[in-house]
Design an enzyme around this catalytic site. Structure first.
Site, PDB file in Angstrom:
ATOM      1  N   GLY A  52      24.520  -5.055 -34.149  1.00  0.00           N
ATOM      2  CA  GLY A  52      25.863  -5.288 -33.639  1.00  0.00           C
ATOM      3  C   GLY A  52      26.676  -4.019 -33.724  1.00  0.00           C
ATOM      4  CB  CYS A  83      20.343  -2.484 -36.434  1.00  0.00           C
ATOM      5  SG  CYS A  83      21.396  -1.062 -36.238  1.00  0.00           S
ATOM      6  CE1 TYR A  84      27.964  -5.389 -39.016  1.00  0.00           C
ATOM      7  CE2 TYR A  84      26.922  -7.549 -38.901  1.00  0.00           C
ATOM      8  CZ  TYR A  84      28.009  -6.760 -39.238  1.00  0.00           C
ATOM      9  OH  TYR A  84      29.115  -7.329 -39.802  1.00  0.00           O
ATOM     10  CG  HIS A 111      17.500  -1.446 -32.411  1.00  0.00           C
ATOM     11  ND1 HIS A 111      18.234  -2.613 -32.389  1.00  0.00           N
ATOM     12  CD2 HIS A 111      18.348  -0.481 -32.831  1.00  0.00           C
ATOM     13  CE1 HIS A 111      19.474  -2.371 -32.760  1.00  0.00           C
ATOM     14  NE2 HIS A 111      19.575  -1.078 -33.038  1.00  0.00           N
ATOM     15  CD  GLU A 136      16.043  -5.023 -30.926  1.00  0.00           C
ATOM     16  OE1 GLU A 136      15.245  -4.708 -31.829  1.00  0.00           O
ATOM     17  OE2 GLU A 136      17.278  -4.994 -31.072  1.00  0.00           O
ATOM     18  CB  VAL A 145      14.441 -14.244  -5.996  1.00  0.00           C
ATOM     19  CG1 VAL A 145      14.828 -12.893  -6.516  1.00  0.00           C
ATOM     20  CG2 VAL A 145      13.745 -15.046  -7.089  1.00  0.00           C
ATOM     21  CG  ASP A 146      18.537 -12.678  -8.831  1.00  0.00           C
ATOM     22  OD1 ASP A 146      17.309 -12.780  -9.010  1.00  0.00           O
ATOM     23  OD2 ASP A 146      19.151 -11.599  -8.902  1.00  0.00           O
ATOM     24  CE  LYS A 157      15.178  -9.636  -8.532  1.00  0.00           C
ATOM     25  NZ  LYS A 157      16.548  -9.866  -8.038  1.00  0.00           N
ATOM     26  CG  ASP A 211       5.531   7.075  35.349  1.00  0.00           C
ATOM     27  OD1 ASP A 211       5.010   7.718  34.411  1.00  0.00           O
ATOM     28  OD2 ASP A 211       4.893   6.427  36.187  1.00  0.00           O
TER      29      ASP A 211
END
Ligand code: XMP
Length: 528
Positions: free
Chosen positions: A50, A77-78, A173, A175, A231-232, A384, A465
């Site tokens: 954070g 981390c935090y 981190h 992740e 798509v979204d 995505k 032509d």
């Protein structure tokens, strides 16, 4: 289930993504979540990073009950500092920021006095690992009852573990992809230490999101949302339809600069194919009328199209809301659906509560002021590729799931210079042929985005032509992973020859075809 408590780090959602990749089910809740209000018991808890210092007066803290759950806890981390803060408060020092790559040295303790559990987090990892750091505070000394399990040059307590309880804290981190073995650390925690099940699938996400939407919207609530055929918005719309049926109202605005036959195709797929309650508004004339005479400023085209879109969506929403009022089965339209994905979420400030997560920078959000709509964003945690998987899972046709992105201003920014119905026709027909050939050659998925643009110049040619003086089509096709940089696609000559031959023969008004070989940067993907 693993509970992820979010302290608002820009990486928090990546934790949930990595767990999903491990097929581990998790739920992310604000860090201030009261555990007594939770109807389930997590198998483990992850405290995210954070942007705060635990020293700040308004720094958020977890419900101390998390330490009474008797389940493993991992602080990142935090989250590490939060654990340390709970085990002695004054163990932290605000020091200079550390940001970037670091080398982690793992310290192993064996089975000795800690019984071996402290080694489990880094089990199977080499003794040296590359990690990604991004933090301001760090520990100034080790909290009581903890041992060091990893160090870096700048952080003597880059990894700590409680001597008797399964509590772990890491300064780096795991992740982010910049920590190459990070996923293994998360796997060690979730699967080996917490013993979470690895049976999560996308269809469980569908069930869970549908339940969440129903709970949020209630028995009578109604939702409105714009769809584009991309798509979204289609996946978001299908999810709403599954959750609340016709109480979801989808609106497709035909702005006159969609691709060839697109409005009709989207209408068929969404209504007949997917059962979505869709209203199509043909506003081509209003859009094209306002674009008339605008020739030299592409940003002006964007503004006209954006503003006209909002105007028409607003009118339509009010009309649908008026009609919906009469029905006794449904209440008022209170919600606006948006297909926002995680990468669109610029700042994560979610610990302040749901209202703080609303973004006004995105599409039409915040603009329908008169209606006081609340935002609903069922895809906000997904990337995505996950949306595509979800779309496939919901039975959305493959063709739509893998569709190239298409800009809101559509063909208007692919007709360079003034947009007239005739210019739109030429660009559309050429684009259709180009895409048809790309699909026939099996290249559609390899290419990230492709289109034909109409240049505002004339060139001389000879056809049948006769000397002709007609327009020039520019083909553009790029490969990219993030659309921030892109490379032009290296078609072979025979393919380009076939496309060029067809466009010149089949599209009236075109006598030349060129291929754009500019990468991004310095070019952009669109030509305007
Ligand atoms: P550029 O041209 O900036 O495009 O390299 C990057 C990506 O963004 C899309 N794009 C837009 N999308 N409204 C949109 O909704 C716009 O005004 C717009 N301009 C560009 C473009 O198609 C590409 O995918």
């Amino acid at each position: 289930t693993i509970l992820v408590l979010d302290f608002g780090s820009q990486y928090s959602h990546l934790i949930t993504r990595r767990l999903r990749e491990l097929n581990v089910y998790c739920e992310m809740l604000p860090c201030t979540q009261k555990l007594a209000d939770l109807e389930w018991t997590p198998k483990g808890v992850i405290l995210s990073g954070g942007p705060y210092s635990v020293y700040w007066d308004d720094a958020p803290h977890v419900d101390p009950a998390v330490f009474d759950l008797n389940v493993p806890i991992l602080g990142i981390c935090y989250g590490l500092q939060e654990i340390a803060w709970n085990f002695g408060k004054n163990v932290l020092a605000g020091e200079k920021r550390e940001y970037g790559h670091a080398y982690l040295k793992v310290e192993r303790h064996g089975d000795g006095e800690t019984g071996g559990h402290v080694d489990k987090l880094f089990q199977g990892l080499e003794d040296d690992a590359e990690v990604w750091m991004s933090h301001g505070d760090k520990l100034s000394h080790l909290p009581d009852d903890f041992v060091t399990i990893a160090t870096t040059k700048n952080a003597p307590w880059a990894g700590i573990a409680h001597t008797s309880k399964p509590y772990y804290g890491i300064q780096f981190h795991p992740e982010v992809t910049h920590t190459p073995k990070g996923k293994e650390v998360l796997k060690n925690f979730a699967v080996n230490i917490c013993q979470a099940k690895t049976n999560w699938t996308m269809s469980k996400f569908v069930d869970q999101e549908i339940a969440r939407i129903r709970a949020l919207v209630g028995e009578k609530g109604q939702v409105i949302g714009a769809v584009s055929g991309g798509v979204d918005s289609t996946v978001a719309a299908k999810l709403m339809q599954e959750a609340i049926g016709d109480r979801f109202h989808a609106v497709l605005v035909d702005n006159g600069v969609l691709r060839l036959n697109e409005a009709q195709q989207v209408k068929e797929t969404l209504t007949a194919g997917l059962g979505i309650n869709l209203t199509v508004i043909d506003a081509s004339e209003r859009f094209l009328g306002r674009l008339k005479g605008v020739a030299d400023d592409p940003e002006k085209k964007r503004k006209i199209i954006g503003n006209t879109f909002i105007e028409i969506f607003q009118e339509t929403a009010l009309k649908i809301a008026e009609e919906a009022k009469g029905s006794d089965k449904a209440g008022e339209i209170e919600w606006l659906l948006q297909g926002t994905l995680y990468p669109d979420v610029i700042e994560s400030i979610s610990f302040k509560g749901p209202s703080a997560t609303i973004k006004t920078h995105h599409n039409v959000g915040g603009l329908l002021e008169g209606m006081h709509l609340k935002l609903i964003e069922p895809l906000r945690e997904l990337f995505k590729d996950e949306v595509r998987e979800l779309g496939t899972n919901l039975g959305i046709p493959e063709e739509l799931v893998w569709r190239h992105p298409f800009p809101g201003p559509g063909i208007a920014i692919r007709v360079l210079g003034e947009v007239t119905p005739e210019q739109v026709r030429i660009a559309r027909e050429a684009d259709y042929i180009f895409i048809e050939e790309i699909k026939a050659a099996g290249l559609y998925r390899k290419i990230s985005q492709a289109f034909a643009a109409l240049l505002p110049v004339k060139a001389v040619g000879v056809m049948g032509d006769k000397r002709v003086h007609e327009q020039v089509i520019a083909l553009r096709a790029v490969e990219t992973s993030d659309f921030m940089t892109a490379d032009w696609y290296p078609f072979d000559g025979a393919f380009l020859k076939q496309v060029s031959r067809r466009i010149v023969n089949e599209v009236n008004g075109v006598c030349r075809v060129v291929y754009d070989i500019t990468s991004k940067p310095p070019g952009t993907i669109e030509m305007e």
